[in-house]
Design a protein around this motif. Structure first.
Motif, PDB file in Angstrom:
ATOM      1  N   GLN A 122      44.522  58.765  37.860  1.00 61.48           N
ATOM      2  CA  GLN A 122      45.369  59.523  36.945  1.00 61.48           C
ATOM      3  C   GLN A 122      46.774  59.214  37.320  1.00 61.48           C
ATOM      4  O   GLN A 122      47.876  59.697  36.544  1.00 61.48           O
TER       5      GLN A 122
ATOM      6  N   GLY B  45      48.416  56.915  35.307  1.00 60.37           N
ATOM      7  CA  GLY B  45      48.034  56.998  33.754  1.00 60.37           C
ATOM      8  C   GLY B  45      46.658  56.594  33.377  1.00 60.37           C
ATOM      9  O   GLY B  45      46.391  56.518  32.048  1.00 60.37           O
ATOM     10  N   ALA B  46      46.006  56.252  34.290  1.00 58.83           N
ATOM     11  CA  ALA B  46      44.574  55.787  33.851  1.00 58.83           C
ATOM     12  C   ALA B  46      43.615  56.742  34.116  1.00 58.83           C
ATOM     13  O   ALA B  46      43.812  57.842  34.358  1.00 58.83           O
ATOM     14  N   ASP B  47      42.176  56.488  33.824  1.00 59.08           N
ATOM     15  CA  ASP B  47      41.129  57.476  33.738  1.00 59.08           C
ATOM     16  C   ASP B  47      40.149  57.454  34.791  1.00 59.08           C
ATOM     17  O   ASP B  47      39.577  58.310  35.236  1.00 59.08           O
TER      18      ASP B  47
ATOM     19  N   SER C  50      41.652  52.717  31.332  1.00 60.97           N
ATOM     20  CA  SER C  50      42.411  53.818  30.579  1.00 60.97           C
ATOM     21  C   SER C  50      41.295  53.994  29.224  1.00 60.97           C
ATOM     22  O   SER C  50      40.931  53.209  28.515  1.00 60.97           O
ATOM     23  N   SER C  51      41.118  55.235  29.180  1.00 58.53           N
ATOM     24  CA  SER C  51      40.200  55.607  27.788  1.00 58.53           C
ATOM     25  C   SER C  51      41.051  55.234  26.851  1.00 58.53           C
ATOM     26  O   SER C  51      42.436  55.315  26.643  1.00 58.53           O
ATOM     27  N   THR C  52      40.342  54.703  25.671  1.00 58.96           N
ATOM     28  CA  THR C  52      40.960  54.425  24.415  1.00 58.96           C
ATOM     29  C   THR C  52      40.152  54.509  23.315  1.00 58.96           C
ATOM     30  O   THR C  52      38.642  54.359  23.484  1.00 58.96           O
TER      31      THR C  52
ATOM     32  N   ALA D 159      43.279  48.387  32.505  1.00 56.46           N
ATOM     33  CA  ALA D 159      44.789  48.565  32.479  1.00 56.46           C
ATOM     34  C   ALA D 159      45.100  47.780  33.481  1.00 56.46           C
ATOM     35  O   ALA D 159      46.019  46.882  33.216  1.00 56.46           O
TER      36      ALA D 159
END
Length: 185
Positions: A30, A33-35, A58-60, A124
């Protein structure tokens, strides 16, 4: 000699900061900016990803995934066994989206379609080789190497400093105190 010590000190700090930054990204993606983050355990995505690389995901939304994207997904929805492969085809069927995936090193696409509810996210970026260190750290030997050994070295270093201060530092302090006492008269 002091220049060499100073250079080694600077190199040590740079290495420590880099290691802390990579650890932060892997442990808490995080911060960038990733999950999620995963260690690649097979060579199915060579040459894009190697075993031992860390993949940061990263969630998408499934609607935002296209052919060519590298995605992470559960092999069977909810099973917790993650795979990272490239989407080679997006299929719309009965109002749901499915993904045909394939490892870059594999001859054929995966047998099972990936349903949208098994999608974890899109890659990502990846960090080469770092996963080996994290995998090693989770073993008993790794814990010893990354926790116990540095802890013992820190204790030995502090004891060394205390012994050095007791041997040489005491006479400087006494001389300084005598000098202060003389100038105060």
């Amino acid at each position: 000699m002091p220049d060499v010590r100073r250079a080694l000190h600077v190199v040590g700090i740079v290495v420590l900061v880099a290691a802390a930054g990579v650890t932060a990204v892997v442990a808490a993606p995080q911060v960038v900016g990733a999950d999620e983050s995963y260690v690649v355990v097979s060579g199915s995505m060579r040459p894009t990803l190697q075993a031992g690389d860390v993949v940061v995901v990263s969630s998408t939304a499934p609607a935002n995934v296209d052919s060519g994207d590298v995605v992470a997904f559960d092999r069977i929805a909810g099973d917790g066994k993650r795979t990272t492969h490239r989407v080679v085809e997006v299929i719309e069927r009965d109002g749901q989206r499915y993904f045909r995936t394939k490892g870059d090193a594999n001859e054929e696409a995966d047998r099972r379609l990936v349903p949208e509810d098994a999608l974890i996210g899109r890659m990502a970026f990846s960090i080469p080789y770092v996963g080996w260190a994290f995998s090693f750290a989770s073993t008993d030997t790794g814990t010893l190497a990354f926790v116990a050994v540095p802890g013992v070295l820190l204790v030995v270093s502090e004891l060394w400093s205390l012994v050095a201060a007791a041997r040489g530092g005491g006479s400087e302090s006494d001389g300084s105190a005598e000098h202060t006492g003389e100038s105060g008269r």
